[in-house]
Design a protein around this motif. Structure first.
Motif, PDB file in Angstrom:
ATOM      1  N   HIS A  60       0.795  -1.228   0.000  1.00 15.64           N
ATOM      2  CA  HIS A  60       0.000   0.000   0.000  1.00 15.64           C
ATOM      3  C   HIS A  60       0.825   1.276   0.000  1.00 15.64           C
ATOM      4  O   HIS A  60       0.255   2.357   0.178  1.00 15.64           O
ATOM      5  N   MET A  61       2.131   1.208  -0.221  1.00 13.78           N
ATOM      6  CA  MET A  61       2.933   2.430  -0.152  1.00 13.78           C
ATOM      7  C   MET A  61       2.609   3.397  -1.291  1.00 13.78           C
ATOM      8  O   MET A  61       2.922   4.573  -1.202  1.00 13.78           O
ATOM      9  N   GLY A  62       1.951   2.920  -2.320  1.00 14.05           N
ATOM     10  CA  GLY A  62       1.551   3.817  -3.394  1.00 14.05           C
ATOM     11  C   GLY A  62       0.486   4.810  -2.982  1.00 14.05           C
ATOM     12  O   GLY A  62       0.303   5.849  -3.613  1.00 14.05           O
ATOM     13  N   LEU A  63      -0.242   4.530  -1.914  1.00 12.23           N
ATOM     14  CA  LEU A  63      -1.294   5.433  -1.449  1.00 12.23           C
ATOM     15  C   LEU A  63      -0.712   6.706  -0.847  1.00 12.23           C
ATOM     16  O   LEU A  63      -1.226   7.785  -1.059  1.00 12.23           O
ATOM     17  N   ASN A  64       0.351   6.568  -0.059  1.00 10.79           N
ATOM     18  CA  ASN A  64       1.021   7.718   0.540  1.00 10.79           C
ATOM     19  C   ASN A  64       2.411   7.249   0.979  1.00 10.79           C
ATOM     20  O   ASN A  64       2.625   6.868   2.133  1.00 10.79           O
ATOM     21  N   SER A  65       3.348   7.300   0.057  1.00 14.79           N
ATOM     22  CA  SER A  65       4.670   6.720   0.275  1.00 14.79           C
ATOM     23  C   SER A  65       5.391   7.295   1.485  1.00 14.79           C
ATOM     24  O   SER A  65       5.991   6.556   2.259  1.00 14.79           O
ATOM     25  N   MET A  66       5.343   8.606   1.654  1.00 13.53           N
ATOM     26  CA  MET A  66       6.096   9.221   2.739  1.00 13.53           C
ATOM     27  C   MET A  66       5.555   8.799   4.106  1.00 13.53           C
ATOM     28  O   MET A  66       6.326   8.431   4.985  1.00 13.53           O
ATOM     29  N   LEU A  67       4.239   8.844   4.283  1.00 11.14           N
ATOM     30  CA  LEU A  67       3.677   8.458   5.578  1.00 11.14           C
ATOM     31  C   LEU A  67       3.940   6.990   5.888  1.00 11.14           C
ATOM     32  O   LEU A  67       4.254   6.638   7.029  1.00 11.14           O
ATOM     33  N   TYR A  68       3.809   6.119   4.873  1.00  9.18           N
ATOM     34  CA  TYR A  68       4.089   4.702   5.104  1.00  9.18           C
ATOM     35  C   TYR A  68       5.563   4.479   5.462  1.00  9.18           C
ATOM     36  O   TYR A  68       5.887   3.663   6.313  1.00  9.18           O
ATOM     37  N   VAL A 104       7.450   7.511  23.709  1.00  2.00           N
ATOM     38  CA  VAL A 104       7.391   8.573  22.695  1.00  2.00           C
ATOM     39  C   VAL A 104       7.271   7.961  21.296  1.00  2.00           C
ATOM     40  O   VAL A 104       6.409   8.370  20.494  1.00  2.00           O
ATOM     41  N   PHE A 105       8.119   6.986  20.992  1.00  2.00           N
ATOM     42  CA  PHE A 105       8.082   6.385  19.660  1.00  2.00           C
ATOM     43  C   PHE A 105       6.823   5.544  19.455  1.00  2.00           C
ATOM     44  O   PHE A 105       6.285   5.499  18.344  1.00  2.00           O
ATOM     45  N   LEU A 106       6.322   4.896  20.496  1.00  2.00           N
ATOM     46  CA  LEU A 106       5.077   4.143  20.364  1.00  2.00           C
ATOM     47  C   LEU A 106       3.920   5.081  20.039  1.00  2.00           C
ATOM     48  O   LEU A 106       3.128   4.808  19.121  1.00  2.00           O
ATOM     49  N   LEU A 107       3.809   6.188  20.758  1.00  2.00           N
ATOM     50  CA  LEU A 107       2.734   7.143  20.492  1.00  2.00           C
ATOM     51  C   LEU A 107       2.866   7.757  19.101  1.00  2.00           C
ATOM     52  O   LEU A 107       1.857   7.930  18.394  1.00  2.00           O
ATOM     53  N   ALA A 108       4.086   8.079  18.691  1.00  2.00           N
ATOM     54  CA  ALA A 108       4.296   8.625  17.340  1.00  2.00           C
ATOM     55  C   ALA A 108       3.926   7.593  16.273  1.00  2.00           C
ATOM     56  O   ALA A 108       3.288   7.930  15.263  1.00  2.00           O
ATOM     57  N   THR A 109       4.306   6.337  16.497  1.00  2.00           N
ATOM     58  CA  THR A 109       3.975   5.276  15.545  1.00  2.00           C
ATOM     59  C   THR A 109       2.473   5.077  15.453  1.00  2.00           C
ATOM     60  O   THR A 109       1.911   4.943  14.355  1.00  2.00           O
ATOM     61  N   LEU A 110       1.792   5.061  16.595  1.00  2.00           N
ATOM     62  CA  LEU A 110       0.346   4.912  16.593  1.00  2.00           C
ATOM     63  C   LEU A 110      -0.331   6.087  15.889  1.00  2.00           C
ATOM     64  O   LEU A 110      -1.258   5.901  15.094  1.00  2.00           O
ATOM     65  N   PHE A 111       0.130   7.289  16.167  1.00  2.00           N
ATOM     66  CA  PHE A 111      -0.473   8.470  15.541  1.00  2.00           C
ATOM     67  C   PHE A 111      -0.339   8.416  14.021  1.00  2.00           C
ATOM     68  O   PHE A 111      -1.314   8.604  13.294  1.00  2.00           O
ATOM     69  N   VAL A 112       0.863   8.148  13.538  1.00  2.00           N
ATOM     70  CA  VAL A 112       1.079   8.084  12.090  1.00  2.00           C
ATOM     71  C   VAL A 112       0.315   6.900  11.495  1.00  2.00           C
ATOM     72  O   VAL A 112      -0.289   7.015  10.427  1.00  2.00           O
ATOM     73  N   GLY A 113       0.311   5.772  12.187  1.00  2.00           N
ATOM     74  CA  GLY A 113      -0.401   4.598  11.690  1.00  2.00           C
ATOM     75  C   GLY A 113      -1.889   4.839  11.540  1.00  2.00           C
ATOM     76  O   GLY A 113      -2.515   4.386  10.576  1.00  2.00           O
TER      77      GLY A 113
END
Length: 124
Positions: A60-68, A104-113
Motif C-alpha cells: 500500500h505504499m503507493g497510497l502515501n509513500s512518505m507516511l508509510y 514517545v516512539f510508540l505514540l508517534a507510531t500509533l499516531f502516524v499509523g
C-alpha cells in the motif's frame, strides 16, 4: 498471503500482543526462567510485526509513500527501544530513558499509523 495485506487486522493483533508481552516481560523479576521465555516469545512477535508491517508497506505504499515510510521507520525504532529496555533491565542498568523513548516512539507510531489510508480514523 492476503490476510497480511487485505486489512490491518493481523498487523494490529501482532503489535497488541507484542506490547502486552513486553509489559509482562518487563514486570517480571530479572533472571527468572519465565522472563526469558516471555522475552523469547516477544522476539518472535517482533518478527511477525515486522513481516506483517513490511507486507502492508510494500502493498500500500503507493497510497502515501512518505507516511508509510515514516511509519515503518518509527515502528522499527519502537521495537528497538522495547528490546533495549528489556536487555538493559536484565543487565541491571538504568532503563528510565529507554522507557521514555519507547513511549514517545510508540505514540508517534500509533499516531502516524492511524493517519494512514488503511488506518482507523479515531486519533486524527
Amino acid at each position: 498471503m492476503g490476510f497480511l495485506t487485505d486489512t490491518t487486522h493481523f498487523h494490529i493483533l501482532t503489535w497488541v500482543v507484542g506490547i502486552v508481552l513486553f509489559l509482562v516481560s518487563a514486570s517480571m523479576a530479572s533472571g527468572t526462567k519465565g522472563k526469558k521465555i516471555a522475552h523469547m516469545i516477544l522476539r518472535l512477535f517482533y518478527i511477525l510485526i515486522i513481516v506483517s508491517g513490511a507486507a502492508l508497506f510494500f502493498t500500500h505504499m503507493g497510497l502515501n509513500s512518505m507516511l508509510y515510510g515514516i511509519k515503518f521507520v518509527l515502528g522499527l525504532f519502537t521495537i528497538g527501544f522495547m528490546e533495549m529496555t528489556l536487555v538493559r533491565g536484565n543487565k541491571g542498568k538504568n532503563t528510565g530513558l529507554m522507557w521514555i523513548l519507547f513511549i514517545v516512539f510508540l505514540l508517534a507510531t500509533l499516531f502516524v499509523g492511524f493517519k494512514l489510508p488503511l488506518g482507523f480514523d479515531f486519533l486524527a
